[in-house]
Design a protein around this motif. Sequence first.
Motif, PDB file in Angstrom:
ATOM      1  N   THR A 181      -6.415  10.573  25.192  1.00  0.00           N
ATOM      2  CA  THR A 181      -6.959   9.579  26.106  1.00  0.00           C
ATOM      3  C   THR A 181      -7.606   8.444  25.324  1.00  0.00           C
ATOM      4  N   LEU A 182      -7.240   7.231  25.686  1.00  0.00           N
ATOM      5  CA  LEU A 182      -7.884   6.025  25.171  1.00  0.00           C
ATOM      6  C   LEU A 182      -8.647   5.390  26.321  1.00  0.00           C
ATOM      7  N   ARG A 183      -9.953   5.205  26.152  1.00  0.00           N
ATOM      8  CA  ARG A 183     -10.750   4.655  27.254  1.00  0.00           C
ATOM      9  C   ARG A 183     -11.688   3.552  26.762  1.00  0.00           C
ATOM     10  N   VAL A 184     -11.890   2.579  27.652  1.00  0.00           N
ATOM     11  CA  VAL A 184     -12.831   1.497  27.406  1.00  0.00           C
ATOM     12  C   VAL A 184     -13.756   1.407  28.609  1.00  0.00           C
ATOM     13  N   GLY A 185     -15.013   1.085  28.351  1.00  0.00           N
ATOM     14  CA  GLY A 185     -15.962   1.073  29.448  1.00  0.00           C
ATOM     15  C   GLY A 185     -17.182   0.221  29.184  1.00  0.00           C
ATOM     16  N   VAL A 186     -18.104   0.290  30.108  1.00  0.00           N
ATOM     17  CA  VAL A 186     -19.370  -0.432  30.039  1.00  0.00           C
ATOM     18  C   VAL A 186     -20.483   0.569  30.271  1.00  0.00           C
ATOM     19  N   ALA A 187     -21.543   0.510  29.447  1.00  0.00           N
ATOM     20  CA  ALA A 187     -22.691   1.408  29.566  1.00  0.00           C
ATOM     21  C   ALA A 187     -23.972   0.598  29.714  1.00  0.00           C
ATOM     22  N   PHE A 188     -24.910   1.153  30.453  1.00  0.00           N
ATOM     23  CA  PHE A 188     -26.206   0.528  30.656  1.00  0.00           C
ATOM     24  C   PHE A 188     -27.302   1.484  30.189  1.00  0.00           C
ATOM     25  N   GLN A 189     -28.171   0.998  29.329  1.00  0.00           N
ATOM     26  CA  GLN A 189     -29.258   1.807  28.798  1.00  0.00           C
ATOM     27  C   GLN A 189     -30.522   1.580  29.614  1.00  0.00           C
ATOM     28  N   PHE A 190     -31.241   2.669  29.875  1.00  0.00           N
ATOM     29  CA  PHE A 190     -32.448   2.600  30.709  1.00  0.00           C
ATOM     30  C   PHE A 190     -33.718   2.646  29.855  1.00  0.00           C
TER      31      PHE A 190
ATOM     32  N   TRP B 255     -30.629   2.497  19.951  1.00  0.00           N
ATOM     33  CA  TRP B 255     -29.681   3.185  20.822  1.00  0.00           C
ATOM     34  C   TRP B 255     -30.294   4.426  21.459  1.00  0.00           C
ATOM     35  N   ALA B 256     -31.585   4.633  21.248  1.00  0.00           N
ATOM     36  CA  ALA B 256     -32.249   5.835  21.769  1.00  0.00           C
ATOM     37  C   ALA B 256     -32.492   5.711  23.267  1.00  0.00           C
ATOM     38  N   GLY B 257     -32.465   6.851  23.949  1.00  0.00           N
ATOM     39  CA  GLY B 257     -32.808   6.889  25.357  1.00  0.00           C
ATOM     40  C   GLY B 257     -31.629   7.206  26.256  1.00  0.00           C
ATOM     41  N   PRO B 258     -31.874   7.234  27.561  1.00  0.00           N
ATOM     42  CA  PRO B 258     -30.813   7.546  28.521  1.00  0.00           C
ATOM     43  C   PRO B 258     -29.901   6.359  28.783  1.00  0.00           C
ATOM     44  N   TYR B 259     -28.670   6.646  29.181  1.00  0.00           N
ATOM     45  CA  TYR B 259     -27.696   5.606  29.512  1.00  0.00           C
ATOM     46  C   TYR B 259     -26.686   6.166  30.505  1.00  0.00           C
ATOM     47  N   ALA B 260     -25.967   5.302  31.153  1.00  0.00           N
ATOM     48  CA  ALA B 260     -24.912   5.703  32.088  1.00  0.00           C
ATOM     49  C   ALA B 260     -23.905   4.569  32.187  1.00  0.00           C
ATOM     50  N   GLY B 261     -22.686   4.884  32.607  1.00  0.00           N
ATOM     51  CA  GLY B 261     -21.679   3.844  32.708  1.00  0.00           C
ATOM     52  C   GLY B 261     -20.396   4.325  33.338  1.00  0.00           C
ATOM     53  N   ALA B 262     -19.376   3.490  33.250  1.00  0.00           N
ATOM     54  CA  ALA B 262     -18.059   3.769  33.812  1.00  0.00           C
ATOM     55  C   ALA B 262     -16.989   3.272  32.863  1.00  0.00           C
ATOM     56  N   ASN B 263     -15.792   3.843  32.972  1.00  0.00           N
ATOM     57  CA  ASN B 263     -14.702   3.456  32.084  1.00  0.00           C
ATOM     58  C   ASN B 263     -13.368   3.495  32.823  1.00  0.00           C
TER      59      ASN B 263
ATOM     60  N   ASP C 155     -29.510  -6.790  25.983  1.00  0.00           N
ATOM     61  CA  ASP C 155     -30.577  -5.823  25.740  1.00  0.00           C
ATOM     62  C   ASP C 155     -30.260  -4.452  26.323  1.00  0.00           C
ATOM     63  N   ARG C 156     -29.592  -4.413  27.457  1.00  0.00           N
ATOM     64  CA  ARG C 156     -29.357  -3.152  28.155  1.00  0.00           C
ATOM     65  C   ARG C 156     -27.891  -2.770  28.296  1.00  0.00           C
ATOM     66  N   MET C 157     -26.982  -3.659  27.980  1.00  0.00           N
ATOM     67  CA  MET C 157     -25.564  -3.397  28.249  1.00  0.00           C
ATOM     68  C   MET C 157     -24.758  -3.343  26.959  1.00  0.00           C
ATOM     69  N   SER C 158     -23.809  -2.412  26.904  1.00  0.00           N
ATOM     70  CA  SER C 158     -22.903  -2.306  25.766  1.00  0.00           C
ATOM     71  C   SER C 158     -21.494  -2.029  26.279  1.00  0.00           C
ATOM     72  N   VAL C 159     -20.500  -2.414  25.480  1.00  0.00           N
ATOM     73  CA  VAL C 159     -19.112  -2.079  25.774  1.00  0.00           C
ATOM     74  C   VAL C 159     -18.708  -0.938  24.846  1.00  0.00           C
ATOM     75  N   THR C 160     -17.869  -0.032  25.345  1.00  0.00           N
ATOM     76  CA  THR C 160     -17.510   1.171  24.609  1.00  0.00           C
ATOM     77  C   THR C 160     -15.995   1.312  24.526  1.00  0.00           C
ATOM     78  N   ALA C 161     -15.548   1.968  23.462  1.00  0.00           N
ATOM     79  CA  ALA C 161     -14.133   2.319  23.300  1.00  0.00           C
ATOM     80  C   ALA C 161     -14.064   3.673  22.620  1.00  0.00           C
ATOM     81  N   GLU C 162     -13.207   4.563  23.135  1.00  0.00           N
ATOM     82  CA  GLU C 162     -13.108   5.917  22.592  1.00  0.00           C
ATOM     83  C   GLU C 162     -11.663   6.388  22.586  1.00  0.00           C
ATOM     84  N   PHE C 163     -11.341   7.212  21.601  1.00  0.00           N
ATOM     85  CA  PHE C 163     -10.084   7.956  21.563  1.00  0.00           C
ATOM     86  C   PHE C 163     -10.424   9.433  21.505  1.00  0.00           C
TER      87      PHE C 163
END
Length: 257
Positions: free
Chosen positions: A248-257, A27-35, A201-209
Amino acid sequence: MIKFIAPSAVLALVAMAGGAQAQEVSWAGPYAGANIDYSRANVESSGVGRIDWLSETPAFRSDVFSAWSADLEGESFGGGLFAGYRRQFSSGFVVGGEVRYDYLSLDDSRMTPQRAPHPASPGVTYAFGNSYEVQQSVSANLQLGFAMDDFLGYAIVGYTTGDVSGTAEVLGANGYSKFGEGSDWVSGYNFGFGGAYRVSDRMSVTAEFVHTELDSLDFTTDYRPGSTFAPPAFDYAEDFSVEPNYNTLRVGVAFQF
């Protein structure tokens, strides 16, 4: 000797394979995404009278500001963008920093019917109103978590600044009319928890409260043009504050570089 070397070689290969697998799901390194997110707010809107109000009885002052103040609510769907960097240790412990922008559009308002605030003024009735809006926010967060292969769980704590506006008004049946409003970026803090699951390899789904507490937005009221009981003969002033907090409850997609 051969019996000892063979199992040792197998164990070494397994360890190397395990290390390669750990590297693949790092999980190391930079990442970015949207939710996308859902937020629900509880906002305290409260007012107090300045020194001019001391000419009124304590009971009348208490009743007026009790009727004028309000706990507002509100809910909305929104979205956000985020980017960050994580460092992962051999133990599986992960630490990271993240910045994010969220569009919220949380708001609520109310206006009471005409009512007599106190027997001290039985012949005059008033309607009291309040409103607020939290339009957007920017946050800088720290993440502390633990990685378990394709899953990362973490705690969140950070700084938030939100675009907040608020109003307060009173309308008397006798033509008495006052209004106040304020708008500013208000600072605060947030905390919560979240998780991410690697789907490629590069994509993950996220969920946060996340729970966010913002400081108060302060403003004053003033007489509307044409109001009865206006200055200089009648010049009362009020200070108002709007203090938002929301979940806030949010779900999103992140991409690791």
